[in-house]
Design an enzyme around this catalytic site. Structure first.
Site, PDB file in Angstrom:
ATOM      1  CB  CYS A 133      -5.424   9.820 -11.725  1.00  0.00           C
ATOM      2  SG  CYS A 133      -3.710   9.735 -12.280  1.00  0.00           S
ATOM      3  CD  GLU A 180     -10.484   8.430  -3.563  1.00  0.00           C
ATOM      4  OE1 GLU A 180     -10.484   7.222  -3.911  1.00  0.00           O
ATOM      5  OE2 GLU A 180     -10.974   9.342  -4.271  1.00  0.00           O
ATOM      6  NE  ARG A 224     -13.214   1.629  -3.289  1.00  0.00           N
ATOM      7  CZ  ARG A 224     -13.813   1.267  -4.421  1.00  0.00           C
ATOM      8  NH1 ARG A 224     -14.103   0.000  -4.624  1.00  0.00           N
ATOM      9  NH2 ARG A 224     -14.140   2.169  -5.344  1.00  0.00           N
ATOM     10  NE  ARG A 226      -9.955   3.785  -4.890  1.00  0.00           N
ATOM     11  CZ  ARG A 226      -9.955   2.573  -5.450  1.00  0.00           C
ATOM     12  NH1 ARG A 226      -8.960   1.737  -5.202  1.00  0.00           N
ATOM     13  NH2 ARG A 226     -10.947   2.197  -6.232  1.00  0.00           N
TER      14      ARG A 226
END
Length: 398
Positions: A133, A180, A224, A226
């Protein structure tokens, strides 16, 4: 650009040594033909075409490309759903080493995708990417909007790595994609970044888009989160309601820690002796342990939540990050009374991310920690890929 020889070789399922033996040429010749440095004789292509014709892709499989591949977590997920990888791009040389060790394709890994032309990427059914990103320039888009000027995805995403995903998608029009990123992608720049991505994928490229934040804690003992982006070229009946998530926290750290009781074989420098006890090198030094405790106490006094995370076999870990190699502070493992805590070993990190015991770790601990910290949790995306599979096959086989 992929040569006809390279394409036929892949379809035939021959490795370079296989091809050299069966075609009667040296491996050097085979590699030069693969790279397009020399042209093979027509008789060689005739033999390969005949062999490739006996190995068409079965109706239960599909092809995909693996972009920003890292160590191949998304590839592992797609292969479990029947996919066949035909192109890989990853710029980091250490990640390439781990990737090659686990996926010996006998074809080179493309480096910086920004330097790869669209035509040099083979046609594929699915595009897979865990793209980094980078900041999107929103100011220019806002100005064009204010002036009533038309603008397309190239204007909005140029200079970001998402642009390379978009340009390949525009050129090849794959049946589907799986992307992702970190959960915060949705809130980055007050939501503007994700708005550009959403608009590019749906309005500019015309894909049906499904997004969902998934916590890997349903599959592995690690919190976690995502964001998962699934898209299809045409309208499908795909639904997140079909995704089967195991009970959160069903697996605890004890399932990935070295048992240290002789029930597993020693591995490299991770464990030692007949009982495969974790090497002392992973135990924090007195100096580092004191520093982490003092640091945590200082921030507690200020009312902040910063500090190390200490865990045992019945716990679920924090998110493993790429900075884990620095001090391991986010996931420290308790040891016997009087002993300092220790870091996870790279093998434990592999297990924490859902990689099998056969996954090879050919790099230093520092690089391994970075690689696993940057990876996806494989079981999450394997489940997503399985739910994508029937819709992919429907689009490509009718």
């Amino acid at each position: 650009m992929q040569t006809e020889f390279d394409r036929l070789l892949a379809q035939a399922g021959w490795s370079v040594p296989d091809a050299a033996k069966r075609l009667g040429y040296s491996e050097g010749h085979i590699y030069r033909w693969k790279r397009g440095e020399e042209a093979p004789r027509e008789a060689v292509l005739t033999v390969l075409r005949a062999e490739a014709g006996r190995h068409p892709d079965p109706e239960g499989s599909f092809t995909f490309i693996d972009l920003f591949a890292g160590i191949g977590g998304l590839r592992r997920a797609m292969e479990a759903a029947g996919g066949r990888c035909i192109f890989t791009s990853e710029w980091d040389q250490f990640a390439q080493k781990t990737y090659h060790a686990n996926y010996p394709d006998n074809r080179p890994i493309a480096g910086d995708i920004r330097e790869v032309a669209e035509a040099d990427v083979p046609d594929h059914d699915v595009l897979v990417a865990g793209f980094p990103c980078q900041p999107f320039s929103i100011a220019g888009v806002s100005k064009k909007n204010a002036l009533g000027r038309a603008h397309g995805f190239a204007d909005e995403t140029q200079g970001t790595l998402f642009f390379d995903v978009a340009r390949l998608m525009k050129h090849h029009r794959p049946a589907a994609f799986l992307l992702e990123n970190v959960k915060n992608l949705q809130s980055h720049d007050k939501g503007n970044t994700f708005a550009v991505i959403h608009r590019t994928l749906t309005e500019e490229l015309g894909y049906q888009l499904f997004t969902k934040v998934i916590d890997a804690g349903h599959f592995v003992p690690q919190h976690r989160e995502r964001i998962v982006m699934v898209g299809f070229r045409e309208t499908t009946s795909f639904s997140w309601a079909d995704l089967e998530l195991p009970t959160y926290g069903g697996r605890r750290l004890g399932t990935i820690l070295h048992p240290e009781n002789g029930t597993e074989a020693p591995e490299g420098h991770f464990t030692t002796g007949p009982d495969a006890v974790v090497s002392e090198k992973y135990t924090l030094t007195d100096k580092l342990w004191r520093y982490l405790q003092d640091y945590a106490a200082k921030h507690r006094a200020k009312g902040n939540g910063f500090g190390f995370g200490l865990f045992g076999p019945d716990d679920i870990a924090r998110t493993l990050s790429a900075r884990y190699y620095k001090d391991g502070s986010e996931i420290l493992i308790r040891q016997r009374p009087g002993e300092n805590p220790r870091r996870l070993t790279p093998r434990e990190c592999a297990r924490l991310m859902g990689y099998g015991e056969n996954f090879r770790i050919p790099v230093s601990d520092t690089q391994a920690y970075r690689q696993f910290g940057n990876s996806v949790a494989v079981p999450v995306f394997a489940e997503v890929a399985q739910k994508m599979r029937p819709h992919i096959l429907s689009l490509i086989h009718g």
